[in-house]
Design a protein around this motif. Structure first.
Motif, PDB file in Angstrom:
ATOM      1  N   LEU A   1       4.180  -8.699   0.188  1.00 15.85           N
ATOM      2  CA  LEU A   1       3.409  -8.283  -0.744  1.00 15.85           C
ATOM      3  C   LEU A   1       3.686  -9.180  -2.021  1.00 15.85           C
ATOM      4  CD1 LEU A   1       3.755  -4.623  -0.685  1.00 15.85           C
ATOM      5  CD2 LEU A   1       1.819  -5.857  -0.275  1.00 15.85           C
ATOM      6  N   ALA A   2       4.818  -9.781  -2.288  1.00 16.52           N
ATOM      7  CA  ALA A   2       5.220 -10.623  -3.055  1.00 16.52           C
ATOM      8  C   ALA A   2       4.771 -11.940  -2.856  1.00 16.52           C
ATOM      9  CB  ALA A   2       6.721 -10.775  -3.403  1.00 16.52           C
ATOM     10  N   SER A   3       4.448 -12.538  -1.622  1.00 16.08           N
ATOM     11  CA  SER A   3       3.799 -13.868  -1.474  1.00 16.08           C
ATOM     12  C   SER A   3       2.485 -13.653  -1.412  1.00 16.08           C
ATOM     13  CB  SER A   3       4.446 -14.050   0.098  1.00 16.08           C
ATOM     14  OG  SER A   3       3.517 -13.447   0.949  1.00 16.08           O
ATOM     15  N   GLY A   4       1.714 -12.502  -1.535  1.00 17.48           N
ATOM     16  CA  GLY A   4       0.315 -12.364  -1.612  1.00 17.48           C
ATOM     17  C   GLY A   4      -0.490 -12.845  -0.213  1.00 17.48           C
ATOM     18  N   SER A   5       0.375 -12.858   0.847  1.00 20.79           N
ATOM     19  CA  SER A   5      -0.001 -13.081   2.211  1.00 20.79           C
ATOM     20  C   SER A   5      -0.802 -11.862   2.732  1.00 20.79           C
ATOM     21  CB  SER A   5       0.786 -13.783   3.274  1.00 20.79           C
ATOM     22  OG  SER A   5       1.920 -12.834   3.192  1.00 20.79           O
ATOM     23  N   VAL A   6      -0.385 -10.861   2.144  1.00 22.10           N
ATOM     24  CA  VAL A   6      -0.879  -9.430   2.614  1.00 22.10           C
ATOM     25  C   VAL A   6      -1.151  -8.639   1.385  1.00 22.10           C
ATOM     26  CG1 VAL A   6       0.245  -9.393   5.025  1.00 22.10           C
ATOM     27  CG2 VAL A   6       1.147  -8.257   2.971  1.00 22.10           C
ATOM     28  N   GLN A   7      -2.171  -7.683   1.682  1.00 19.25           N
ATOM     29  CA  GLN A   7      -2.308  -6.623   0.594  1.00 19.25           C
ATOM     30  C   GLN A   7      -2.260  -5.181   1.403  1.00 19.25           C
ATOM     31  OE1 GLN A   7      -6.153  -7.603  -1.163  1.00 19.25           O
ATOM     32  NE2 GLN A   7      -5.169  -9.015  -2.282  1.00 19.25           N
ATOM     33  N   ARG A   8      -2.117  -4.553   0.485  1.00 20.48           N
ATOM     34  CA  ARG A   8      -2.008  -2.904   1.039  1.00 20.48           C
ATOM     35  C   ARG A   8      -3.634  -2.365   1.160  1.00 20.48           C
ATOM     36  NH1 ARG A   8       2.510   0.310  -0.664  1.00 20.48           N
ATOM     37  NH2 ARG A   8       3.827  -1.073  -2.307  1.00 20.48           N
ATOM     38  N   LEU A   9      -3.794  -1.748   2.379  1.00 21.18           N
ATOM     39  CA  LEU A   9      -5.007  -1.270   2.657  1.00 21.18           C
ATOM     40  C   LEU A   9      -5.520  -0.248   1.882  1.00 21.18           C
ATOM     41  CD1 LEU A   9      -4.724  -1.147   6.856  1.00 21.18           C
ATOM     42  CD2 LEU A   9      -5.812  -2.784   5.341  1.00 21.18           C
ATOM     43  N   LYS A  10      -6.614  -0.100   1.462  1.00 18.68           N
ATOM     44  CA  LYS A  10      -7.249   0.922   0.703  1.00 18.68           C
ATOM     45  C   LYS A  10      -7.354   2.009   1.442  1.00 18.68           C
ATOM     46  CE  LYS A  10      -7.073  -1.710  -2.998  1.00 18.68           C
ATOM     47  NZ  LYS A  10      -5.756  -1.820  -3.799  1.00 18.68           N
ATOM     48  N   ALA A  11      -7.194   3.386   0.920  1.00 24.58           N
ATOM     49  CA  ALA A  11      -7.452   4.453   1.753  1.00 24.58           C
ATOM     50  C   ALA A  11      -8.913   4.639   1.789  1.00 24.58           C
ATOM     51  CB  ALA A  11      -6.951   5.750   1.051  1.00 24.58           C
ATOM     52  N   THR A  12      -9.440   5.111   2.903  1.00 22.67           N
ATOM     53  CA  THR A  12     -11.084   5.324   2.869  1.00 22.67           C
ATOM     54  C   THR A  12     -11.472   6.760   2.545  1.00 22.67           C
ATOM     55  OG1 THR A  12     -10.922   5.971   5.369  1.00 22.67           O
ATOM     56  CG2 THR A  12     -11.033   3.503   4.824  1.00 22.67           C
ATOM     57  N   GLU A  13     -12.626   7.175   2.727  1.00 22.20           N
ATOM     58  CA  GLU A  13     -13.118   8.509   2.038  1.00 22.20           C
ATOM     59  C   GLU A  13     -12.686   9.482   3.186  1.00 22.20           C
ATOM     60  OE1 GLU A  13     -17.093   8.645   1.044  1.00 22.20           O
ATOM     61  OE2 GLU A  13     -17.178   7.132  -0.349  1.00 22.20           O
ATOM     62  N   ASN A  14     -12.492   9.089   4.595  1.00 22.99           N
ATOM     63  CA  ASN A  14     -12.153  10.015   5.598  1.00 22.99           C
ATOM     64  C   ASN A  14     -10.802  10.183   5.387  1.00 22.99           C
ATOM     65  OD1 ASN A  14     -14.722   9.803   6.465  1.00 22.99           O
ATOM     66  ND2 ASN A  14     -14.465   8.077   7.993  1.00 22.99           N
ATOM     67  N   ASP A  15      -9.878   9.284   4.834  1.00 21.88           N
ATOM     68  CA  ASP A  15      -8.290   9.847   4.920  1.00 21.88           C
ATOM     69  C   ASP A  15      -8.331  10.837   4.087  1.00 21.88           C
ATOM     70  OD1 ASP A  15      -7.920   7.630   6.618  1.00 21.88           O
ATOM     71  OD2 ASP A  15      -7.465   6.101   4.926  1.00 21.88           O
ATOM     72  N   LYS A  16      -7.329  11.855   4.186  1.00 24.46           N
ATOM     73  CA  LYS A  16      -7.133  12.747   3.499  1.00 24.46           C
ATOM     74  C   LYS A  16      -6.163  12.259   2.264  1.00 24.46           C
ATOM     75  CE  LYS A  16      -8.258  16.629   6.746  1.00 24.46           C
ATOM     76  NZ  LYS A  16      -9.243  16.740   6.277  1.00 24.46           N
ATOM     77  N   ALA A  17      -6.300  12.826   1.303  1.00 21.23           N
ATOM     78  CA  ALA A  17      -5.332  12.465   0.221  1.00 21.23           C
ATOM     79  C   ALA A  17      -4.161  13.593   0.086  1.00 21.23           C
ATOM     80  CB  ALA A  17      -6.132  12.530  -1.141  1.00 21.23           C
ATOM     81  N   PHE A  18      -3.054  12.961  -0.365  1.00 28.96           N
ATOM     82  CA  PHE A  18      -1.808  13.911  -0.597  1.00 28.96           C
ATOM     83  C   PHE A  18      -1.962  14.460  -1.753  1.00 28.96           C
ATOM     84  CE2 PHE A  18       2.399  14.468  -1.849  1.00 28.96           C
ATOM     85  CZ  PHE A  18       2.894  15.212  -0.992  1.00 28.96           C
ATOM     86  N   THR A  19      -1.852  15.796  -1.557  1.00 31.13           N
ATOM     87  CA  THR A  19      -1.754  16.793  -2.765  1.00 31.13           C
ATOM     88  C   THR A  19      -0.196  17.158  -3.011  1.00 31.13           C
ATOM     89  OG1 THR A  19      -4.146  17.524  -2.216  1.00 31.13           O
ATOM     90  CG2 THR A  19      -2.969  18.830  -3.748  1.00 31.13           C
ATOM     91  N   ARG A  20       0.127  17.052  -4.387  1.00 30.26           N
ATOM     92  CA  ARG A  20       1.606  17.475  -4.578  1.00 30.26           C
ATOM     93  C   ARG A  20       1.345  18.888  -5.178  1.00 30.26           C
ATOM     94  NH1 ARG A  20       6.041  14.556  -5.976  1.00 30.26           N
ATOM     95  NH2 ARG A  20       7.665  15.924  -7.011  1.00 30.26           N
TER      96      ARG A  20
END
Length: 127
Positions: free
Chosen positions: A69-88
């Motif tokens: 992540l620090a090198s910028g060679s990869v990025q986190r994948l964004k959650a899609t609408e189909n993914d369930k969000a975590f509810t605290r």
């Protein structure tokens, strides 16, 4: 001084178990590392579980992830609408416990006698 040396002495012998040997690090190909990092960076991924699934220490995978992540060679994948969000949510202490048995909901006091409760659950299952 010579008298001190002639007195009996007590010695204690300490024994210990040998220290467990460190695991030898596995040499992984760049393709393997990329696959493991892809799984670790997926939305909702449990990095420790991914690391254990691949037979590595979680701290090593956290380090790989941080460096990538620090090198910028990869990025986190964004959650899609189909993914369930975590509810605290916060647990609330109540004196009532709800137990679902088939299509029946039992609401009983938290202080109910376990023997009595098991008898009630058996009766509901048989009905």
């Amino acid at each position: 001084m010579s008298e001190d040396m002639n007195h009996g002495r007590t010695f204690e012998i300490l024994t210990a178990e040998p220290v467990r040997k460190r695991r030898k690090p596995k040499l992984r190909s760049d393709e393997d590392k990329a696959l493991i990092l892809e799984q670790a960076l997926a939305p909702g991924a449990n990095v420790s579980a991914v690391a254990r699934a691949h037979g590595m220490d979680p701290s090593q995978l956290f380090g790989w992830r941080r460096a990538a992540l620090a090198s910028g060679s990869v990025q986190r994948l964004k959650a899609t609408e189909n993914d369930k969000a975590f509810t605290r949510f916060e647990a609330v202490r109540t004196d009532t416990v709800e137990i679902q048995v088939g299509d029946t909901t039992l609401r009983v006091s938290a202080s109910i006698d376990p023997v009595l409760l098991s008898g009630i659950v058996r009766a509901v299952r048989q009905a």
